[in-house]
Design an enzyme around this catalytic site. Structure first.
Site, mmCIF file in Angstrom:
data_model
loop_
_atom_site.group_PDB
_atom_site.id
_atom_site.type_symbol
_atom_site.label_atom_id
_atom_site.label_comp_id
_atom_site.label_asym_id
_atom_site.label_seq_id
_atom_site.Cartn_x
_atom_site.Cartn_y
_atom_site.Cartn_z
ATOM 1 N N CYS A 296 48.575 38.275 46.703
ATOM 2 C CA CYS A 296 49.015 39.083 45.555
ATOM 3 C C CYS A 296 50.432 39.627 45.808
ATOM 4 O O CYS A 296 51.260 39.679 44.904
ATOM 5 C CB CYS A 296 48.059 40.225 45.305
ATOM 6 S SG CYS A 296 46.316 39.767 45.439
ATOM 7 N N CYS B 94 45.187 41.185 39.137
ATOM 8 C CA CYS B 94 44.287 42.076 39.863
ATOM 9 C C CYS B 94 44.994 43.384 40.230
ATOM 10 O O CYS B 94 46.207 43.522 40.088
ATOM 11 C CB CYS B 94 43.801 41.377 41.127
ATOM 12 S SG CYS B 94 45.080 41.286 42.380
ATOM 13 N N CYS C 70 44.137 32.000 41.283
ATOM 14 C CA CYS C 70 43.458 33.147 40.656
ATOM 15 C C CYS C 70 43.880 33.306 39.206
ATOM 16 O O CYS C 70 43.234 34.025 38.450
ATOM 17 C CB CYS C 70 43.729 34.426 41.436
ATOM 18 S SG CYS C 70 45.453 34.913 41.435
ATOM 19 N N ASP D 240 46.524 34.774 38.070
ATOM 20 C CA ASP D 240 47.278 36.001 37.791
ATOM 21 C C ASP D 240 48.755 35.690 37.557
ATOM 22 O O ASP D 240 49.318 34.790 38.169
ATOM 23 C CB ASP D 240 47.132 36.984 38.953
ATOM 24 C CG ASP D 240 45.712 37.526 39.036
ATOM 25 O OD1 ASP D 240 44.927 37.251 38.121
ATOM 26 O OD2 ASP D 240 45.402 38.225 40.014
HETATM 27 FE FE1 FES Z 1 45.535 36.765 42.561
HETATM 28 FE FE2 FES Z 1 45.589 39.271 43.172
HETATM 29 S S1 FES Z 1 43.839 38.024 43.051
HETATM 30 S S2 FES Z 1 47.216 38.083 42.449
#
Ligand code: FES
Length: 140
Positions: free
Chosen positions: A103, A59, A33, A35
């Site tokens: 996450c 996110c 993702c 992040d």
């Molecule tokens: Fe990847 Fe939340 S979508 S950390």
């Protein structure tokens, strides 16, 4: 879909920011993702986490889990902080939807990475702590 606690920590995250000259700082990321989460600890001479702050580029669930994770580790010894798993963070948030479990894993990994940095700097051993596998250089 999100619990009230998740929404609260997303909208009013605790402990956002940096610690100047931290005892330990760790950056982790999720390649899928994209992040990124960075956690800073101030740890005293008794190995107690006096302060914890974070910066998360990610996110809403990642922000809520970092916020809760920093709240959970504050005041704990480094050994007890190591026991703050992603499951513990999720439970403290009254759960996360299944697609958002990864996450919360970032939060656990960030705690470990910051503790690892502290252990390296201070040349101390923390029982059960393993070197983070992530190559954090690539994420910065
Ligand atoms: Fe990847 Fe939340 S979508 S950390």
């Amino acid at each position: 879909m999100y619990s009230e606690k998740v929404m609260d920590h997303f909208e009013n995250p605790r402990n956002v920011g940096e610690i100047a000259d931290p005892s330990g700082v760790g950056t982790v990321g999720n390649a899928k993702c994209g992040d990124i989460m960075r956690m800073y600890f101030h740890i005293d001479e008794n190995r107690i986490i006096q302060d914890a702050k974070f910066k998360t580029f990610g996110c809403g669930a990642a922000i809520a889990t970092s916020s809760m994770a920093t709240e959970l580790v504050k005041g704990k010894s480094v050994e007890d902080a190591l026991k703050v798993t992603n499951r513990a963070v999720m439970e403290a948030l009254d759960g996360l939807p299944p697609v958002k479990v990864h996450c919360s894993l970032l939060a656990e990994e960030a705690i470990h990475a910051a503790l690892w940095d502290y252990a390296q700097k201070e040349n101390v051993h923390i029982e059960g702590l393993k070197e983070p596998v992530e190559d954090i250089e690539e994420l910065q």
